[in-house]
Design a protein around this motif. Structure first.
Motif, mmCIF file in Angstrom:
data_model
loop_
_atom_site.group_PDB
_atom_site.id
_atom_site.type_symbol
_atom_site.label_atom_id
_atom_site.label_comp_id
_atom_site.label_asym_id
_atom_site.label_seq_id
_atom_site.Cartn_x
_atom_site.Cartn_y
_atom_site.Cartn_z
ATOM 1 N N PRO A 121 12.673 -14.970 -32.067
ATOM 2 C CA PRO A 121 12.137 -13.977 -31.687
ATOM 3 C C PRO A 121 12.386 -12.949 -30.387
ATOM 4 N N LEU A 122 12.691 -13.565 -29.528
ATOM 5 C CA LEU A 122 13.222 -12.998 -28.315
ATOM 6 C C LEU A 122 14.477 -12.103 -28.705
ATOM 7 N N TRP A 123 15.446 -12.695 -29.424
ATOM 8 C CA TRP A 123 16.637 -11.956 -29.597
ATOM 9 C C TRP A 123 16.106 -10.708 -30.735
ATOM 10 N N LEU A 124 15.202 -10.730 -31.477
ATOM 11 C CA LEU A 124 14.787 -9.835 -32.437
ATOM 12 C C LEU A 124 14.179 -8.696 -31.492
ATOM 13 N N TRP A 125 13.320 -8.976 -30.324
ATOM 14 C CA TRP A 125 12.728 -8.287 -29.453
ATOM 15 C C TRP A 125 13.926 -7.305 -28.644
ATOM 16 N N VAL A 126 14.937 -8.039 -28.405
ATOM 17 C CA VAL A 126 16.088 -7.289 -27.772
ATOM 18 C C VAL A 126 16.676 -6.442 -28.534
ATOM 19 N N ILE A 127 16.863 -6.763 -29.941
ATOM 20 C CA ILE A 127 17.542 -5.693 -30.829
ATOM 21 C C ILE A 127 16.545 -4.574 -30.975
ATOM 22 N N GLU A 128 15.440 -4.972 -31.430
ATOM 23 C CA GLU A 128 14.316 -3.775 -31.627
ATOM 24 C C GLU A 128 14.285 -2.750 -30.411
ATOM 25 N N ASN A 129 14.412 -3.227 -29.197
ATOM 26 C CA ASN A 129 14.066 -2.288 -28.070
ATOM 27 C C ASN A 129 15.593 -1.806 -27.277
ATOM 28 N N ALA A 130 16.679 -2.136 -27.941
ATOM 29 C CA ALA A 130 17.925 -1.802 -27.352
ATOM 30 C C ALA A 130 17.913 -0.353 -27.117
ATOM 31 N N ASP A 131 17.434 0.592 -27.942
ATOM 32 C CA ASP A 131 17.638 1.998 -27.469
ATOM 33 C C ASP A 131 16.678 2.237 -26.525
ATOM 34 N N ALA A 136 16.110 3.875 -20.829
ATOM 35 C CA ALA A 136 15.695 3.413 -19.225
ATOM 36 C C ALA A 136 17.068 3.364 -18.316
ATOM 37 N N ARG A 137 18.157 2.749 -18.764
ATOM 38 C CA ARG A 137 19.399 2.666 -18.035
ATOM 39 C C ARG A 137 19.850 4.245 -17.484
#
Length: 152
Positions: A121-131, A136-137
């Motif tokens: 689930p953490l990996w999925l959250w990172v993938i879903e929020n990559a944009d 932000a960067r």
């Protein structure tokens, strides 16, 4: 830790509930005098630990060299060190067939499969929020004046 404070569901809680549960989790992590819980938790943020857990989860039992081939960039020393730590913490089991030449395989334990199941689930959250992370960067980097001292 109280029964109702073990897991923080993604969307079921408001911010106050999340913070309350976060405090309970942090308190439970701090209660351990020898740091065991925090040390084991470092596997969740270690790219080599997670890579090994993933490789063994996907492929089952693997030899040291087979794991190394699946982990681009890992050194022999780091792979051995990480496997030993995962074994020490009960996430991986080492099977030594006691043959010549040596034949040793590794596989996930039930604890290791549990880590893999909970990290997805953490990996999925990172993938879903990559944009969102990229935006932000870009905002941060665009708003920062150039620094003469890279350590600040």
């Amino acid at each position: 830790m109280e029964e109702g404070t073990r897991v923080i569901p993604q969307d079921d809680l408001d911010l106050d509930d999340i913070i309350r549960r976060s405090h309970a989790v942090c308190a439970a992590l701090s209660e351990d005098d020898d740091g065991l819980k925090r040390e084991v938790l470092t596997h969740a943020g270690n790219r080599w630990s997670l890579g090994i857990v993933h490789a063994l989860g996907v492929s089952g039992r693997l030899r040291h060299a087979d794991i190394g081939r699946r982990m681009q960039g890992v050194t022999q020393r780091m792979l051995t060190r990480t496997l030993r730590q995962l074994e020490r913490d009960g996430l991986v089991v080492r099977h030594d067939h006691r043959t010549v030449p040596p034949h040793v395989e590794y596989e996930l334990t039930e604890l290791g499969r549990g880590l893999l199941a909970r990290i997805v689930p953490l990996w999925l959250w990172v993938i879903e929020n990559a944009d969102g992370f990229r935006r932000a960067r870009e905002r941060f980097d665009g708003a920062q004046p150039p620094r003469s001292d890279p350590s600040t």
